[in-house]
Scaffold this motif. Sequence first.
Motif, PDB file in Angstrom:
ATOM      1  N   ALA A  56     -26.684  37.687   2.135  1.00  0.00           N
ATOM      2  CA  ALA A  56     -26.937  36.273   2.442  1.00  0.00           C
ATOM      3  C   ALA A  56     -26.955  36.058   3.950  1.00  0.00           C
ATOM      4  CB  ALA A  56     -25.869  35.398   1.796  1.00  0.00           C
ATOM      5  N   ARG A  57     -26.018  36.670   4.637  1.00  0.00           N
ATOM      6  CA  ARG A  57     -25.961  36.527   6.099  1.00  0.00           C
ATOM      7  C   ARG A  57     -27.181  37.158   6.768  1.00  0.00           C
ATOM      8  NH1 ARG A  57     -21.077  38.663  10.123  1.00  0.00           N
ATOM      9  NH2 ARG A  57     -22.306  38.609  12.055  1.00  0.00           N
ATOM     10  N   ARG A  58     -27.506  38.386   6.379  1.00  0.00           N
ATOM     11  CA  ARG A  58     -28.618  39.093   7.032  1.00  0.00           C
ATOM     12  C   ARG A  58     -29.946  38.366   6.822  1.00  0.00           C
ATOM     13  NH1 ARG A  58     -25.357  41.148  10.094  1.00  0.00           N
ATOM     14  NH2 ARG A  58     -24.582  43.295   9.847  1.00  0.00           N
ATOM     15  N   THR A  59     -30.203  37.910   5.617  1.00  0.00           N
ATOM     16  CA  THR A  59     -31.471  37.222   5.372  1.00  0.00           C
ATOM     17  C   THR A  59     -31.518  35.875   6.093  1.00  0.00           C
ATOM     18  OG1 THR A  59     -30.566  36.396   3.263  1.00  0.00           O
ATOM     19  CG2 THR A  59     -31.964  38.368   3.185  1.00  0.00           C
ATOM     20  N   THR A  60     -30.380  35.233   6.235  1.00  0.00           N
ATOM     21  CA  THR A  60     -30.325  33.992   7.010  1.00  0.00           C
ATOM     22  C   THR A  60     -30.633  34.271   8.474  1.00  0.00           C
ATOM     23  OG1 THR A  60     -28.741  32.946   5.525  1.00  0.00           O
ATOM     24  CG2 THR A  60     -28.827  32.116   7.775  1.00  0.00           C
ATOM     25  N   GLU A  61     -30.072  35.330   9.017  1.00  0.00           N
ATOM     26  CA  GLU A  61     -30.328  35.696  10.417  1.00  0.00           C
ATOM     27  C   GLU A  61     -31.805  36.013  10.649  1.00  0.00           C
ATOM     28  OE1 GLU A  61     -25.914  37.639  11.373  1.00  0.00           O
ATOM     29  OE2 GLU A  61     -27.590  38.934  10.795  1.00  0.00           O
ATOM     30  N   LEU A  62     -32.477  36.511   9.616  1.00  0.00           N
ATOM     31  CA  LEU A  62     -33.900  36.844   9.713  1.00  0.00           C
ATOM     32  C   LEU A  62     -34.798  35.644   9.421  1.00  0.00           C
ATOM     33  CD1 LEU A  62     -33.802  40.310   7.936  1.00  0.00           C
ATOM     34  CD2 LEU A  62     -34.242  39.902  10.370  1.00  0.00           C
ATOM     35  N   GLY A  63     -34.192  34.512   9.086  1.00  0.00           N
ATOM     36  CA  GLY A  63     -34.972  33.303   8.830  1.00  0.00           C
ATOM     37  C   GLY A  63     -35.584  33.226   7.452  1.00  0.00           C
ATOM     38  N   ARG A  64     -35.094  34.030   6.513  1.00  0.00           N
ATOM     39  CA  ARG A  64     -35.618  33.977   5.143  1.00  0.00           C
ATOM     40  C   ARG A  64     -34.491  34.065   4.119  1.00  0.00           C
ATOM     41  NH1 ARG A  64     -37.667  39.173   7.168  1.00  0.00           N
ATOM     42  NH2 ARG A  64     -36.758  40.920   5.991  1.00  0.00           N
ATOM     43  N   PRO A  65     -33.606  33.077   4.115  1.00  0.00           N
ATOM     44  CA  PRO A  65     -32.481  33.105   3.178  1.00  0.00           C
ATOM     45  C   PRO A  65     -32.937  33.045   1.734  1.00  0.00           C
ATOM     46  CG  PRO A  65     -32.687  30.942   4.189  1.00  0.00           C
ATOM     47  CD  PRO A  65     -33.629  31.840   4.924  1.00  0.00           C
ATOM     48  N   VAL A  66     -32.146  33.636   0.860  1.00  0.00           N
ATOM     49  CA  VAL A  66     -32.455  33.604  -0.568  1.00  0.00           C
ATOM     50  C   VAL A  66     -32.026  32.265  -1.156  1.00  0.00           C
ATOM     51  CG1 VAL A  66     -32.423  36.077  -0.962  1.00  0.00           C
ATOM     52  CG2 VAL A  66     -30.278  34.813  -0.995  1.00  0.00           C
ATOM     53  N   ASP A  67     -32.371  32.063  -2.428  1.00  0.00           N
ATOM     54  CA  ASP A  67     -32.088  30.795  -3.090  1.00  0.00           C
ATOM     55  C   ASP A  67     -30.744  30.765  -3.793  1.00  0.00           C
ATOM     56  OD1 ASP A  67     -34.589  29.704  -2.357  1.00  0.00           O
ATOM     57  OD2 ASP A  67     -35.546  30.788  -3.997  1.00  0.00           O
ATOM     58  N   ALA A  68     -30.112  31.924  -3.991  1.00  0.00           N
ATOM     59  CA  ALA A  68     -28.828  31.945  -4.679  1.00  0.00           C
ATOM     60  C   ALA A  68     -28.127  33.283  -4.462  1.00  0.00           C
ATOM     61  CB  ALA A  68     -28.994  31.701  -6.181  1.00  0.00           C
ATOM     62  N   ILE A  69     -26.805  33.231  -4.437  1.00  0.00           N
ATOM     63  CA  ILE A  69     -25.960  34.417  -4.357  1.00  0.00           C
ATOM     64  C   ILE A  69     -24.921  34.314  -5.462  1.00  0.00           C
ATOM     65  CG2 ILE A  69     -24.248  35.688  -2.994  1.00  0.00           C
ATOM     66  CD1 ILE A  69     -26.986  35.977  -1.798  1.00  0.00           C
ATOM     67  N   ALA A  70     -24.809  35.363  -6.283  1.00  0.00           N
ATOM     68  CA  ALA A  70     -23.814  35.392  -7.354  1.00  0.00           C
ATOM     69  C   ALA A  70     -22.931  36.623  -7.176  1.00  0.00           C
ATOM     70  CB  ALA A  70     -24.493  35.429  -8.721  1.00  0.00           C
TER      71      ALA A  70
END
Length: 300
Positions: A190-204
């Motif tokens: 979640a952190r890495r994809t946010t840093e890349l500007g493409r966060p996912v829609d959910a984390i479980a």
Amino acid sequence: MDEGHKAAARRFSRRSLFAATGLLGLAAVGAAGVNAAPEGVRRVLHSASFEETTPNQLGPVVQTERMYSAARGREVDVVTILPPGVPIGGLPMSLLLHGRNGNAHTAAVGGLAEVLTVAVMSRLVPPFGFIAVDGGDNYWHRQPSGDDPMAMLVDEVPGWLAARRLGGPGGKPFACTGVSMGGFGAMLYARRTTELGRPVDAIATVSAGLMTSWADMSKRHAFVDVASWAAIDPLRTIDKLGPAPMGVWCGDRDRFIEGNRQFIAQARPEVGLITPGGHTEEYWRTVTPDVVRFLAGHVR
């Protein structure tokens, strides 16, 4: 996700799922698990030319192939878990991260593959699938040796999905799901994809491997020192995890219960449930219906 699917996801419960399981005659499949899939379920991908999963199959369509990961510097097993009888093109996919001493074949704990199949076949949730890969035992982050399972997830897996017409644009997974060490990895993803500007829609996460002391984490030999661990530990970097809605499940007798309690109290995830159970398959089977329901609620 349209209003009909949203309503179905809201109605999805353990009771309705288990009732559907009985109607479909999948109890035996669920008890067997992915690693003991029935004859004909496990098959190797040879191309990306198929258009639909096996329409008359009751169990999950579990497919395996061997891929070379440049990020890890080795070949890894890639396992896709798909519901039967659904179109492949653009099927939403969640990453599925295994725990310590596990691999791509052990990632679907608690009958997760069968739970997904029943829910989709019963039209309780919109179709989606899982993809699991071998990540090693180092908490899904880059090692001094250059082995970088997180880079594999971020940079390589979308291409593998896109080649098979799975996932969102460019093969992007809509979610990341992880158990034990894989829960730590899902939060880091979640952190890495946010840093890349493409966060996912959910984390479980299920029984996420969140340690509250370096003394405990150091025994895992996954970090060179306390500073490298603290720099990426989700419990210490909650503000960096990004906007993805999170679902967090943990048993009240789990060895990681204290870290999960702290995370739920501080991060205030969309779902944060502590229920009876330990770090066991028996406990995981009690929460996988909730995990599928949560993920389904974030399928677009």
